[in-house]
Design an enzyme around this catalytic site. Structure first.
Site, mmCIF file in Angstrom:
data_model
loop_
_atom_site.group_PDB
_atom_site.id
_atom_site.type_symbol
_atom_site.label_atom_id
_atom_site.label_comp_id
_atom_site.label_asym_id
_atom_site.label_seq_id
_atom_site.Cartn_x
_atom_site.Cartn_y
_atom_site.Cartn_z
ATOM 1 C CG ASP A 112 -10.147 7.276 6.225
ATOM 2 O OD1 ASP A 112 -9.090 7.249 5.569
ATOM 3 O OD2 ASP A 112 -10.213 7.607 7.427
ATOM 4 N NE ARG A 134 -10.322 -1.746 4.073
ATOM 5 C CZ ARG A 134 -10.818 -1.916 5.296
ATOM 6 N NH1 ARG A 134 -11.964 -2.537 5.467
ATOM 7 N NH2 ARG A 134 -10.164 -1.464 6.347
ATOM 8 C CE LYS A 149 -3.263 2.612 2.934
ATOM 9 N NZ LYS A 149 -4.161 2.618 4.094
ATOM 10 C CG ASP A 184 -5.853 7.863 4.099
ATOM 11 O OD1 ASP A 184 -6.829 8.379 3.509
ATOM 12 O OD2 ASP A 184 -5.950 6.876 4.860
ATOM 13 C CE LYS A 218 -6.867 8.975 7.391
ATOM 14 N NZ LYS A 218 -7.399 7.845 8.173
ATOM 15 C CG ASP A 232 -2.147 5.514 4.585
ATOM 16 O OD1 ASP A 232 -1.912 4.573 5.364
ATOM 17 O OD2 ASP A 232 -3.241 5.682 4.017
ATOM 18 C CD GLU A 248 -6.841 4.920 2.137
ATOM 19 O OE1 GLU A 248 -7.830 5.037 2.888
ATOM 20 O OE2 GLU A 248 -5.689 4.784 2.563
#
Ligand code: BES
Ligand code: ZN
Ligand code: ZN
Length: 496
Positions: A345, A349, A262, A267, A274, A285, A347
């Site tokens: 959020d 996956r 990832k 993010d 967030k 991230d 994201e």
């Protein structure tokens, strides 16, 4: 810290480094190297407790200019991993002394351990090299005119034990991979965009002898990289997948280990934004991909396994604009699985799903390991002591457990279960990316990902959201990114 740490090929060193076990005097082997007796008397001073990482210094009248005695902890239960912490303390003492060369003779104390302790001097040297390399990392590139320049010295390491020295070389190589990951992690999101990561990967690949291909724009559409396109579409910094490939000198005689990372360069949460406190730090991230990037460097330069390794870095920025993907959107992946987006959020996956589909379909993988800062929930569950690990393949899990022990990048198994997969079923599409219940968030992530891995392929998911950075100095690390995973994956590939 140091500008660089390397192994010296000739000459002599100005500082001698010896080890001391807790509650003991200097051992006889170390005493032989301590010609003037300065180390023996330093080891008897009150501050020289032998506690792991304790430091006492002496100033010999002949031979070396300075001697450093580092504590190795209790003799009973000694493990090589302790030397990473000891090395951190040694590096700080050497740096404070502005040392340019050091004779590492910690192995003298280790030679007297009972055979039953099975202490392998090569593994000890590696841990020491990792610790020294990791402790030397700094990130000063963004200091401007308001900061005075630091004059850093280069440290040359001497060692008269062939096994320990071989380990040191390996350890420095592993530390370099970890430090590459840390530097990428530390790079701010206005610089480290997806295409910037791709550029850095190309440069690294050229130097290390890896093949690098970047998938972007129309290619992503043609190959149906739905997660990358959806997550990345609100940002002017467009998404991409970086594919790095290591081929052994003997050629592609085996199926590759595939590593999927990832690599969310920022993010914000997207439209499911967030809250302000939760956004800070989200430049990190990308750390799953950064760890794999660093591992590929170590794999190509020091591990050199006899099996191909492919890395897929899933790079996108999760941003906000009128083009952003939304909660309620339904999207379809390359393998036909449809996903109702319930939270933008979640994201990570989505971009990993593309990588897992691609790996299964195109890479003929012997095993897949994905690594991601996937959930805040794993931080709640395991803190920064263990990464969460999901792996139902006994062989792959044993390999990862061994690698975790060697690298001290610890993983703790968490479960897959059909009930968790059921939790991810959507009322309108196949699955949703986040279940409406606040249950088992890290496991939901793993269950979601399982929809994109073909049955029969050994697969591990590693959630590093708690371990990818540290807020305080710990062992050889300073506060900041840890590069967690780079050494774990390197050690795993070596054992696979
Ligand atoms: N990048 C975050 C996870 C994260 C949290 C990483 C803290 C590092 C530190 C991830 O994309 C995220 O936001 N996850 C959500 C998932 C939820 C919406 C299902 C989370 O963990 O809250
Ligand atoms: Zn998120
Ligand atoms: Zn994220």
């Amino acid at each position: 810290m140091f500008e660089a740490v390397s192994i010296a090929s000739r000459g002599s060193a100005r500082v001698l480094v010896l080890g001391q076990f807790k509650g003991e005097k200097l051992d006889t082997n170390s005493k032989k190297l301590d010609v003037s007796g300065a180390a023996a008397s330093a080891a008897e001073r009150a501050e020289s407790t032998g506690d792991l990482g304790s430091i006492a210094e002496g100033f010999p009248a002949e031979g070396h200019e300075r001697v450093i005695v580092v504590g190795l902890g209790e003799r009973d239960g000694f493990v090589p991993s302790r030397l990473r912490t000891a090395a951190g303390a040694v590096a700080r003492a050497l740096s404070k002394a502005k040392a340019v060369s050091a004779d590492l003779a910690v192995h003298a104390a280790l030679a007297r351990l009972p055979k039953s302790a099975k202490v392998d001097l090569h593994a000890c040297g590696s841990a020491m090299g990792e610790g020294l390399g990791i402790a030397s990392w700094n990130y000063d590139t963004l200091r401007g005119s308001a900061t005075a320049e630091k004059d850093r010295t280069k440290l040359a390491l001497h060692c008269d034990d062939a096994k320990f020295k071989g380990g040191l070389t390996r350890g420095l190589g592993l530390a370099e991979g970890t430090n590459i990951a840390r530097t990428l992690s530390q790079t701010p999101p206005n610089i480290a965009t997806p295409m910037w990561i791709a550029g850095e990967a190309k440069k690294m690949a050229r130097k290390a002898g890896l093949k690098c291909t970047v998938f972007q724009g129309k290619k992503l559409e043609d190959e149906r990289f739905t997660g990358l396109l959806e997550v990345g579409k609100a940002s002017e910094n467009k998404p991409c997948m970086v594919r790095l490939e290591y081929t052994p000198t003997r050629g592609k005689t085996k199926d590759p280990v595939v590593l999927v990372g990832k690599t969310i360069t920022y993010d914000s949460g997207g439209l499911s934004i967030k809250i302000s406190g939760g956004m800070r730090g989200m430049k990190r991230d990308k750390d799953g991909g950064c760890a794999i990037f660093g591992a590929m460097h170590s794999i190509a330069t020091v591990i050199k396994p006899n099996r191909p390794v492919v890395a897929l870095l899933m790079c996108a920025e999760n941003s906000i604009s009128d083009e952003a993907y939304r909660p309620d959107d339904v999207i379809e992946f390359r393998n036909g699985v449809t996903v109702e987006v319930t939270n933008t959020d979640a994201e990570g996956r989505l971009v990993l799903a593309d990588g897992l589909c691609w790996a299964c379909e195109k890479e003929s993988p012997a095993a897949i390991v994905d690594m991601a800062t996937l959930t805040g929930g794993v931080v709640v569950a395991l803190g920064s002591t263990y990464a969460g690990m999901w792996c139902d393949d006994d062989g792959l899990r044993a390999t990862l457990d061994d690698a975790a022990q060697a690298s001290d990048e610890r993983v703790w198994r968490l479960p897959h279960h059909p009930e968790y997969r059921q939790l991810m079923r959507s009322p309108i599409a196949d699955i949703h990316n986040s279940a409406p219940v606040r249950q088992a968030h890290p496991i939901q992530g793993a269950a979601f990902l399982s929809y994109f891995v073909e049955d029969g392929i050994p697969w591990a998911h590693v959630d590093i959201a708690g371990t990818h950075s540290t807020d305080k100095e710990s062992g050889p690390f300073i506060a900041g990114p840890t590069g967690f995973g780079a050494r774990l994956v390197s050690e795993m590939v070596e054992r696979f």
